[in-house]
Write an enzyme that holds these catalytic residues in place. Structure first.
Site, PDB file in Angstrom:
ATOM      1  N   ALA A  43       0.478  -1.226   0.162  1.00 39.99           N
ATOM      2  CA  ALA A  43       0.288   0.112  -0.235  1.00 39.99           C
ATOM      3  C   ALA A  43       1.103   0.883   0.261  1.00 39.99           C
ATOM      4  O   ALA A  43       1.855   1.461   0.812  1.00 39.99           O
ATOM      5  CB  ALA A  43      -1.037  -0.005   1.180  1.00 39.99           C
ATOM      6  N   GLY A  48       6.570   0.769   5.676  1.00 42.04           N
ATOM      7  CA  GLY A  48       7.296   0.420   5.138  1.00 42.04           C
ATOM      8  C   GLY A  48       7.394   0.423   3.752  1.00 42.04           C
ATOM      9  O   GLY A  48       8.882   0.260   3.044  1.00 42.04           O
ATOM     10  N   CYS A  49       6.200   0.642   2.977  1.00 40.22           N
ATOM     11  CA  CYS A  49       6.404   0.873   1.844  1.00 40.22           C
ATOM     12  C   CYS A  49       7.195   2.497   1.293  1.00 40.22           C
ATOM     13  O   CYS A  49       7.580   2.257   0.428  1.00 40.22           O
ATOM     14  CB  CYS A  49       4.743   1.085   0.860  1.00 40.22           C
ATOM     15  SG  CYS A  49       4.039  -0.391   1.507  1.00 40.22           S
ATOM     16  N   THR A  50       7.191   3.846   2.323  1.00 36.61           N
ATOM     17  CA  THR A  50       7.183   4.377   1.443  1.00 36.61           C
ATOM     18  C   THR A  50       8.791   4.278   2.136  1.00 36.61           C
ATOM     19  O   THR A  50       9.581   5.028   1.332  1.00 36.61           O
ATOM     20  CB  THR A  50       7.204   6.130   3.494  1.00 36.61           C
ATOM     21  OG1 THR A  50       5.363   5.757   3.027  1.00 36.61           O
ATOM     22  CG2 THR A  50       7.646   6.841   2.458  1.00 36.61           C
ATOM     23  N   ALA A  53      10.555   2.385  -1.370  1.00 37.85           N
ATOM     24  CA  ALA A  53      10.588   3.148  -2.424  1.00 37.85           C
ATOM     25  C   ALA A  53      11.065   4.566  -2.426  1.00 37.85           C
ATOM     26  O   ALA A  53      11.972   4.712  -3.477  1.00 37.85           O
ATOM     27  CB  ALA A  53       8.737   3.687  -2.435  1.00 37.85           C
TER      28      ALA A  53
END
Length: 158
Positions: A43, A48-50, A53
Site C-alpha cells: 500500500a 514500510g512502503c514509503t 520506495a
C-alpha cells in the site's frame, strides 16, 4: 485461498499493461532489451512502503547505470499512486493492479503471515527480470527496510 504459484529463475515474466501514477499505461514487454526490477508493495503511503520506495528512489541512478529499470506495483488506484509520487518525489513508474490479477500471476498475492495470523493479501516481493523477459530472481516476503541494499549486494552492484 492457498498461496499462488511462485515464480522461479528462468520462468517467463508474466506480461502486463497497467495504468501508472501519471495516467499513462506501462507494458512490461515494451521494456524488453532492458533489465527490470519489478517490486511489489502492499500500500502506497504506509511507513514500510514509503521507506522501500524512497530506498529505490535513492538508488535509482546507480541501478539505471547498471542497466536496470525500476517499476513498483501495488493494488492502489492511480490517483493514490500519483499522490505517493508527489509526496515522496518517486522518480520511477508506479503501476496500479486493483484487481490483483498481475500480483496473482507473479505469486505475490495470497496467504501470508501477518502478526502471527494467516491473512490473504499482497506479499512484498521483488522480481529481477532479464533483458529477454525471463525471471532472473524471484524474492518473496522481503523486508521493506534494508531490502534495496541487500538487492544491490545480490546483484553485485556494491
Amino acid at each position: 485461498m492457498t498461496a499462488a504459484a511462485r515464480l522461479t529463475a528462468g520462468d517467463p515474466a508474466p506480461d502486463f499493461t497497467l495504468a501508472t501514477d501519471t495516467g499513462q499505461t506501462l507494458t512490461l514487454s515494451e521494456l524488453r532489451g532492458r533489465k527490470v526490477i519489478l517490486y511489489v508493495y502492499p500500500a502506497a503511503m504506509t511507513p514500510g512502503c514509503t521507506k522501500q520506495a524512497c530506498d529505490f528512489r535513492d538508488s535509482l541512478a546507480s541501478l539505471q547505470a547498471a542497466g536496470y529499470e525500476v517499476v513498483g506495483i501495488s493494488p492502489d488506484k492511480p490517483e493514490k499512486l500519483a499522490k505517493f509520487r508527489e509526496r515522496d518525489a518517486i522518480t520511477f513508474p508506479l503501476v496500479s493492479d486493483p484487481d490483483k490479477a498481475v500480483l496473482t500471476a507473479y505469486g505475490a498475492f495470497g496467504e501470508k503471515q501477518l502478526y502471527g495470523k494467516t491473512v490473504t493479501g499482497v506479499i512484498r516481493s521483488t522480481f529481477v527480470i532479464d533483458a529477454d523477459g525471463k525471471i532472473e530472481k524471484a524474492l518473496y516476503n522481503v523486508r521493506a527496510t534494508g531490502h534495496v541494499a541487500k538487492l544491490r549486494r545480490d546483484l553485485g552492484l556494491d
